[in-house]
Write a protein that holds these residues in place. Sequence first.
Motif, PDB file in Angstrom:
ATOM      1  N   SER A 177     120.695  13.929 -30.178  1.00  0.00           N
ATOM      2  CA  SER A 177     120.243  15.276 -29.811  1.00  0.00           C
ATOM      3  C   SER A 177     118.911  15.560 -30.511  1.00  0.00           C
ATOM      4  O   SER A 177     118.706  15.192 -31.674  1.00  0.00           O
ATOM      5  CB  SER A 177     121.296  16.308 -30.195  1.00  0.00           C
ATOM      6  N   ILE A 178     118.024  16.194 -29.782  1.00  0.00           N
ATOM      7  CA  ILE A 178     116.636  16.352 -30.225  1.00  0.00           C
ATOM      8  C   ILE A 178     116.242  17.821 -30.261  1.00  0.00           C
ATOM      9  O   ILE A 178     116.533  18.574 -29.326  1.00  0.00           O
ATOM     10  CB  ILE A 178     115.699  15.617 -29.218  1.00  0.00           C
ATOM     11  N   ILE A 282     106.447  20.898 -21.657  1.00  0.00           N
ATOM     12  CA  ILE A 282     107.854  21.183 -21.934  1.00  0.00           C
ATOM     13  C   ILE A 282     108.443  22.013 -20.797  1.00  0.00           C
ATOM     14  O   ILE A 282     109.594  21.819 -20.410  1.00  0.00           O
ATOM     15  CB  ILE A 282     108.044  21.811 -23.345  1.00  0.00           C
ATOM     16  N   GLU A 283     107.612  22.892 -20.196  1.00  0.00           N
ATOM     17  CA  GLU A 283     108.117  23.694 -19.056  1.00  0.00           C
ATOM     18  C   GLU A 283     108.515  22.790 -17.891  1.00  0.00           C
ATOM     19  O   GLU A 283     109.499  23.033 -17.206  1.00  0.00           O
ATOM     20  CB  GLU A 283     107.072  24.697 -18.536  1.00  0.00           C
ATOM     21  N   GLU A 284     107.710  21.738 -17.675  1.00  0.00           N
ATOM     22  CA  GLU A 284     108.041  20.814 -16.577  1.00  0.00           C
ATOM     23  C   GLU A 284     109.417  20.173 -16.819  1.00  0.00           C
ATOM     24  O   GLU A 284     110.219  20.027 -15.888  1.00  0.00           O
ATOM     25  CB  GLU A 284     106.957  19.721 -16.466  1.00  0.00           C
ATOM     26  N   LEU A 285     109.689  19.828 -18.083  1.00  0.00           N
ATOM     27  CA  LEU A 285     110.977  19.195 -18.383  1.00  0.00           C
ATOM     28  C   LEU A 285     112.128  20.188 -18.230  1.00  0.00           C
ATOM     29  O   LEU A 285     113.202  19.833 -17.723  1.00  0.00           O
ATOM     30  CB  LEU A 285     110.977  18.630 -19.810  1.00  0.00           C
ATOM     31  N   VAL A 286     111.883  21.429 -18.672  1.00  0.00           N
ATOM     32  CA  VAL A 286     112.933  22.461 -18.551  1.00  0.00           C
ATOM     33  C   VAL A 286     113.253  22.656 -17.063  1.00  0.00           C
ATOM     34  O   VAL A 286     114.423  22.620 -16.659  1.00  0.00           O
ATOM     35  CB  VAL A 286     112.471  23.796 -19.192  1.00  0.00           C
ATOM     36  N   GLU A 287     112.208  22.787 -16.276  1.00  0.00           N
ATOM     37  CA  GLU A 287     112.356  22.973 -14.833  1.00  0.00           C
ATOM     38  C   GLU A 287     113.096  21.769 -14.215  1.00  0.00           C
ATOM     39  O   GLU A 287     114.021  21.929 -13.414  1.00  0.00           O
ATOM     40  CB  GLU A 287     110.931  23.137 -14.244  1.00  0.00           C
ATOM     41  N   GLU A 317     117.783  27.198 -25.709  1.00  0.00           N
ATOM     42  CA  GLU A 317     118.456  26.477 -24.638  1.00  0.00           C
ATOM     43  C   GLU A 317     118.824  25.054 -25.018  1.00  0.00           C
ATOM     44  O   GLU A 317     118.070  24.377 -25.718  1.00  0.00           O
ATOM     45  CB  GLU A 317     117.518  26.419 -23.426  1.00  0.00           C
ATOM     46  N   LYS A 318     119.981  24.612 -24.552  1.00  0.00           N
ATOM     47  CA  LYS A 318     120.361  23.213 -24.735  1.00  0.00           C
ATOM     48  C   LYS A 318     120.262  22.518 -23.382  1.00  0.00           C
ATOM     49  O   LYS A 318     120.998  22.870 -22.450  1.00  0.00           O
ATOM     50  CB  LYS A 318     121.802  23.141 -25.257  1.00  0.00           C
ATOM     51  N   LEU A 319     119.334  21.584 -23.284  1.00  0.00           N
ATOM     52  CA  LEU A 319     119.143  20.881 -22.021  1.00  0.00           C
ATOM     53  C   LEU A 319     119.855  19.536 -22.130  1.00  0.00           C
ATOM     54  O   LEU A 319     119.419  18.655 -22.870  1.00  0.00           O
ATOM     55  CB  LEU A 319     117.650  20.647 -21.760  1.00  0.00           C
TER      56      LEU A 319
END
Length: 355
Positions: A177-178, A282-287, A317-319
Amino acid sequence: MAHTITIEYTTKKKQQPHVNQLGFGKYFTDHMFIMDYDTEKGWYDPRIVPYQPILMDPASKVFHYGQTVFEGLKAYKTADERILLFRPDKNMKRLNKSNDRLSIPAIDEELALEALKQLILTDQDWIPEAVGTSLYVRPFVIATESCLGVAPSRQYKFMIILSPVGSYYAEGINPVSIHVESEYVRAVAGGVGNAKTAGNYAAGLKAQEGATDLGYAQVLWLDGVHRKYIEEVGSMNVFFRINDTVVTPMINGSILEGITRATVIELLQHWNIPVEERRISIEELVEAQHNGSLKEAFGTGTAAVISPIGSLHYQDEKLVLGDGITGELSKKIYDAVTGIQNGVLPDTYGWTIEI
Ligand code: COI
């Protein structure tokens, strides 16, 4: 340049640790390599000597101004007792690139490679043979001139030490976990982020400590200017699989040009898997996680080879990525790279050299 490397053998061999005790970088072999530099003689006196402490003046520049660089690579013993190195020429090239950035005089790459081979052969009985183990090779340079003026040192030592190792992370190849780091940054373009120098690692400790306290294994570094583009994970390069395309941050002056990173890109290209080196926010990854297209993520480095990411913790948030087990592509890459490194798979790329 013709150099003769002299060897002084130890008269007292150490007791070797049990394979289960190895961990990472805790034990060192019987010998080490040293070569000195001063502005009059250049690099001189390359020698293999018994592993021992070195005497340093407290005013040595490395202690005060961090003028130092290092490398990391591994030697493997195959089932039929051959000794393999993985792309060592790339380490030597990068060593000189780091040297250049830190105003350290270049080292003859052929001599450094020869030194490395001779040292490994001298201590070859230290190369562990169990699956997942290897002999970690740590070449490094330190500025040894005793003077507190801020100027490039006039004296240096280039040394190589060897350490039998197991997994870098206790998790091995299990996903970790990161924590996405929002306070500290690792490096900025124009600084020393693309050199393998001690300061980058020292600069990362505070964030790593914070992440560990919160229960995460590593931090994901964002860029120092916009605080939104992905840079590295812990001390590794990072890759994401978005649907069937693999993306990794492009070389931008602040991230390290990893040799495992280059290897993974070349493998993916060879397998006809689309791979892009570009800016990733980071937004691209969240999306991508929200819409289900973020399938896998993993770190790459010499020490851990491939370290899969199980979840990214960004703000509140936990992705979660995948289903908690190592992703299909991460595993395929891990098996291919380690298979070639260990001599279990044929090396059709010419990446390994036998010594
Ligand atoms: C690697 O992944 O090889 C690293 O750079 C970690 C090393 C500093 C132990």
